[in-house]
Design an enzyme around this catalytic site. Sequence first.
Site, mmCIF file in Angstrom:
data_model
loop_
_atom_site.group_PDB
_atom_site.id
_atom_site.type_symbol
_atom_site.label_atom_id
_atom_site.label_comp_id
_atom_site.label_asym_id
_atom_site.label_seq_id
_atom_site.Cartn_x
_atom_site.Cartn_y
_atom_site.Cartn_z
ATOM 1 N N GLU A 54 0.829 -1.203 0.000
ATOM 2 C CA GLU A 54 0.000 0.000 0.000
ATOM 3 C C GLU A 54 0.865 1.255 0.000
ATOM 4 O O GLU A 54 2.084 1.199 0.171
ATOM 5 C CB GLU A 54 -0.950 -0.032 1.214
ATOM 6 C CG GLU A 54 -1.905 -1.219 1.113
ATOM 7 C CD GLU A 54 -3.007 -1.206 2.156
ATOM 8 O OE1 GLU A 54 -2.885 -0.486 3.173
ATOM 9 O OE2 GLU A 54 -4.001 -1.925 1.942
ATOM 10 N N GLU A 65 -1.545 -9.928 -6.347
ATOM 11 C CA GLU A 65 -1.497 -10.673 -7.615
ATOM 12 C C GLU A 65 -0.511 -10.039 -8.585
ATOM 13 O O GLU A 65 0.311 -10.725 -9.216
ATOM 14 C CB GLU A 65 -2.879 -10.695 -8.288
ATOM 15 C CG GLU A 65 -3.950 -11.397 -7.499
ATOM 16 C CD GLU A 65 -4.727 -10.460 -6.595
ATOM 17 O OE1 GLU A 65 -4.097 -9.584 -5.952
ATOM 18 O OE2 GLU A 65 -5.951 -10.611 -6.505
HETATM 19 N N1 THU Z 1 -5.946 -6.214 -2.785
HETATM 20 C C1 THU Z 1 -5.131 -7.156 -3.336
HETATM 21 O O1 THU Z 1 -3.966 -7.312 -2.938
HETATM 22 N N2 THU Z 1 -5.647 -7.907 -4.342
HETATM 23 C C2 THU Z 1 -6.889 -7.755 -4.882
HETATM 24 O O2 THU Z 1 -7.201 -8.335 -5.912
HETATM 25 C C3 THU Z 1 -7.857 -6.886 -4.222
HETATM 26 C C4 THU Z 1 -7.292 -5.959 -3.216
HETATM 27 C C5 THU Z 1 -5.401 -5.379 -1.704
HETATM 28 C C6 THU Z 1 -5.189 -3.954 -2.117
HETATM 29 C C7 THU Z 1 -5.291 -3.237 -0.785
HETATM 30 O O3 THU Z 1 -3.995 -3.206 -0.182
HETATM 31 C C8 THU Z 1 -6.193 -4.102 0.048
HETATM 32 O O4 THU Z 1 -6.288 -5.352 -0.620
HETATM 33 C C9 THU Z 1 -7.579 -3.525 0.237
HETATM 34 O O5 THU Z 1 -8.127 -3.123 -0.961
#
Ligand code: THU
Length: 139
Positions: A54, A65
């Site tokens: 993040e 992913e």
């Molecule tokens: N997130 C992922 O890592 N993969 C996804 O396909 C959906 C969302 C993460 C992004 C963010 O850090 C957190 O989940 C909440 O959205």
Amino acid sequence: MPAATFEIAPETIATLKKHALDAMKMAYAPYSKIHVGAALLASDGNIYTGCNVENASYGLTICAERSAISAAIGAVTKGRQRLLRAIYIVNNKLPAIPPCGACRQVIYEFGEGGIVYFAGKSGLKSLAVAELLPEAFRL
Ligand code: THU
């Protein structure tokens, strides 16, 4: 295009889950607190992992992913177009994290014939990459 082309053995699926859970521990998610891990079985037979990264500027967040796909692309020299045989996604909070729209497009780029595993309401869910993004944009 047919659905998933590659047969993934049950023990391989279990190994992918283990790697995804390990990768999840590396997540950098101080804002959402949702820790996501992904393990990708690549065309070279190796497993590459990724976690979400993040950022204070939220939109710059990288999903687990796409992080796993970047790791695999950085390591695999052959068969890159069909790099992704399978990807397993786990998280620490929600019942299921299916790939977001952006990740679906990136998975599609490298995942023809591949399969995506993620938790569903009644256990493990799997979808062929082709099912995950119908009518996909491609060049
Ligand atoms: N997130 C992922 O890592 N993969 C996804 O396909 C959906 C969302 C993460 C992004 C963010 O850090 C957190 O989940 C909440 O959205």
